[in-house]
Structure formats: C-alpha cells, structure tokens
Design a protein around this motif. Structure first.
Motif: not given
Length: 413
Positions: A1-4, A24, A29, A31, A207, A225-227, A406
C-alpha cells in the motif's frame, strides 16, 4: 500500500489529501495518507485570508486553472453549504489612464476565456448580483464609463469614479468551511494527522525514504513514505531547502486584513461587491497626525514602521467587502510590502504595522467616502489579523514534481 506524506493542512494540503483518496477509489486501490501539521488544521493563512475567488487574470494559463478550481468549489458548496456568493469584483478608477487599464485587462482576460465584455450606458441593462448564493448566468465583465450610472448601481461610491469594471465570476465563500470539508472527507477515508514540524529528510538515490517530524516536546520521529507532497504554504521554500532541492521562484509577502463593525451601515451588506480602487491615492492627514507619522517612522533605524511614506501618494489596490452581521473587511496590501518575512517565517505574525488599520480605513474611504467617519471615531472590536501570500515570480501556481524523484510541490496559490 502506498503511503503519502503531506506537509501542511491548509486548504492546499487538505484538498490534496481528499483528491488522493478519490483517485485511489476510482482505481480500486488502497493508500495511506499522513498529514504533518505543527499549528493545527487550517491554522495559518487559510484561516486569515480574505476568502475570495475570481477568474479575472491576464494569463491564458491561469484562467482555465481557476475555472476548474471554481467548478470544484461550487460542487463543495452544493454538498456542504459554504455560503458561496458571486457578488463579483468591482474595479473602480477615476482617471482616464486607470479606466483604460481596467478595460484593456478585461478585454484580454475575456479573450482567454473569462467571459464576454458588456458595456452599459444605463443601469437598466446591468444585471444585479444575488444577495445570497450563486447565479450561474453571471459571467464575464460589465463595464460602465458613466459616473451617474455607476452611482445608480452602487450608491455612495466615490463620485470621482468614472470607470467601473465588474468581474462577475468572482466573489467569496467560507474558506475555512471549504478546508474542513476537504479534511473531513479525507479523514473519513483514513487520513492520519501527525502533529509536529518537518525538520529533515532521509534521502537516498534521489528518493525521499523517510520524513523526520519533530513534535512540540522536541521528540523526532521518522515516517516512511512513498511520496512527499509539500503543501506548506509560506514554508514551502524552507522545506525545499531542507531536502536540498533546487530553489523555487517563490517569495513570501505579508497579507493583513482589518475586520471592523459598521454601525452606520455605510457598506451595504446586501448589494456591495468586493470593491477595489485602481488609481494612486493621496491620503489627507490633519497636521497633528502628519507630524506623528513623521516621528513614528523607524525605518532609518532598521524598523518596519514606514509611516512617513504614508504622507506621499500611495499605490492603488485598496479594497473592501461586506462580511455580514454589520461587519466589513478592509485591505491595502502594499503597506507591508517592504517587509521580507524570509523562507521560514514566524506565525502568528509579529511584524504587523500597528497603525495599519488607520491607513486601511483611509484607503477604503477613497472607495466609499462616507467611511471617513470612522477615521476619527474608530469602531469597537476592530480586529487585525494576517497571513502570507506565497507568490511565484510570474503569478502562476507551482504544482508538480520537483527535486527528489518522489517529491511534489503545491505552491504559489
């Protein structure tokens, strides 16, 4: 799962969080969104703004951006009830030069898609704005160049006003309510709030891997974080420098407003638009006040009180609007333009000119001369508050990827 991870929970940050969840959901998806905020939700400029909007720009890129933004805000108003109105922005000028500048700007803005320009020789052809709500048929610009007709439309306006350009797709709303609407939707979808200040980044191979957040007790935690999305308003440049990203063409400016009671009912709460005076203005001061302004000026000592300059001709741009319940909002933005807040400014703002309300009322009196009465008899419960404009060099928003692979920025709004 992406983490912002989003820095900032003003209108920009809460809007981004909401839109991430909506996107999402469309993509089926899951998130995770974490918002980092040191001051409380909607705790900085978002709570101290003039709460206005418009599509009057002389920029072919900004107008479609604003049109889309207004579509989103109008939907939020229908869903949540934000007391949105399109009373419009009324620009006034008494000089031929000022009038020509205004009409030329309206023509250019119209050519970029802001709506038609309509010229009126009688008030009978001019369509009045609704007292409440939004009239979807109001668009473009209404231009009046007859002082008598201007008086018929807006009684009490300075009789020197010989040109009126009324941008109709403009007005105001409950901006704090808008941010709360965004925040609540994001929260219901799982958004988490981290109370603290972003104080650093763990970056590897260009990154951002972790965001360092320090809370009010001095405890620093790491959030993977992913972004990362920088929605920090006036603090965007500071975080940008913390991560070593290239400098952004942004500058912070203090924006202060005066909120005062209008017991004489000079500003019509049901009819008055957001009104702006275009021409340069010479303020009349009585002798004692003029001497005081000379003495109070401390700029020669490195201070911020530039009161001696108030004795000279001032740039135009002073504006006012009704706030409801007999209150009026006044602004004259140039007063603090000489102050550089820097890229990591203080908040609350302590650099406000303590006599700002004096000049704001004097400037507003150029629009509605009857306001002069308040120069000698200040109303009770007057409030001055302020936030920051975070402006780009060309006046356009800065939105998108910047620096680390990112990292994203939402600034210059």
């Amino acid at each position: 799962m992406q983490r912002f991870v989003i820095s900032g929970t003003g209108i920009a940050g809460t809007s981004v969080a909401m839109q991430l969840y909506r996107k999402a959901a469309k993509q089926n998806k899951k998130i995770e969104v974490i918002c980092v905020e040191p001051r409380g939700v909607l705790g900085a400029t978002s709570q101290n703004s003039s709460e206005c909007y418009r599509n009057f720009f002389v920029d072919d890129q900004v107008i479609p951006f604003m049109e889309r933004s207004m579509e989103i805000i109008e939907q939020a108003d229908r869903d949540f009830g934000l007391n949105m109105t399109n009373r419009g922005y009324c620009f006034l000028a008494g000089s031929k030069e000022g009038g020509k500048t205004l009409t030329d700007m309206a023509t250019i803005s119209s050519s970029y898609g802001a709506g038609d320009v309509r010229c009126h020789t009688s008030s009978s052809t001019y369509k009045r704005s609704p007292v409440k709500g939004v009239d979807k048929d109001l668009d473009g610009f209404d231009v009046v160049t007859n002082p008598d007709v201007i008086q018929e439309i807006f009684p009490g306006v300075n009789p020197e006003a010989s040109t009126l350009v009324h941008c109709r797709k403009a007005g105001w709303l409950d901006a704090r309510g808008l941010g709360s609407y965004y925040y609540q939707e994001a929260k219901e979808n799982g958004m988490k709030l981290a109370n603290g200040t972003v104080t650093g980044f763990d970056i590897a191979n260009n990154n951002i891997r972790k965001v360092l957040v320090t809370d009010s007790n001095g405890q620093t935690n790491e959030i993977e974080c992913d972004a990362f999305i920088n929605c920090s308003g006036a603090w965007v440049p500071w975080l940008n420098s913390l991560m070593g990203a290239p400098e952004l063409p942004l500058k912070n400016e203090i924006i202060a407003k005066v909120v005062m009671n209008d017991p004489a009912g000079i500003v019509c709460q049901q009819n008055t638009a957001f009104m702006v005076w275009r021409d340069r203005t010479k303020v009349d001061w009585h002798d004692e006040m003029a001497e005081a302004l000379e003495e109070l000026d401390d700029t020669h000592e490195g201070g911020i009180l530039n009161t001696a300059s108030w004795l000279k001709t001032q740039p135009g741009g002073q504006h006012l609007r009704p706030l409801g319940n007999g209150r009026v909002l006044l602004m004259w933005e140039h007063v603090h333009a000489h102050i550089d807040p820097g890229c990591n400014p203080e908040f609350p703002i302590n650099q406000l000119n303590e006599y700002y309300h004096e000049l704001a009322i004097a400037g507003a009196s150029k629009i509605l001369p009857a306001l002069e009465v308040y120069r000698e008899n200040m109303t009770k419960d007057m409030v001055v508050d302020a936030g920051y404009y975070n402006n780009s060099n060309d006046g356009r928003p800065i939105i998108g990827w910047h620096g680390p692979s990112n990292n994203y920025v939402v600034a210059g709004l």
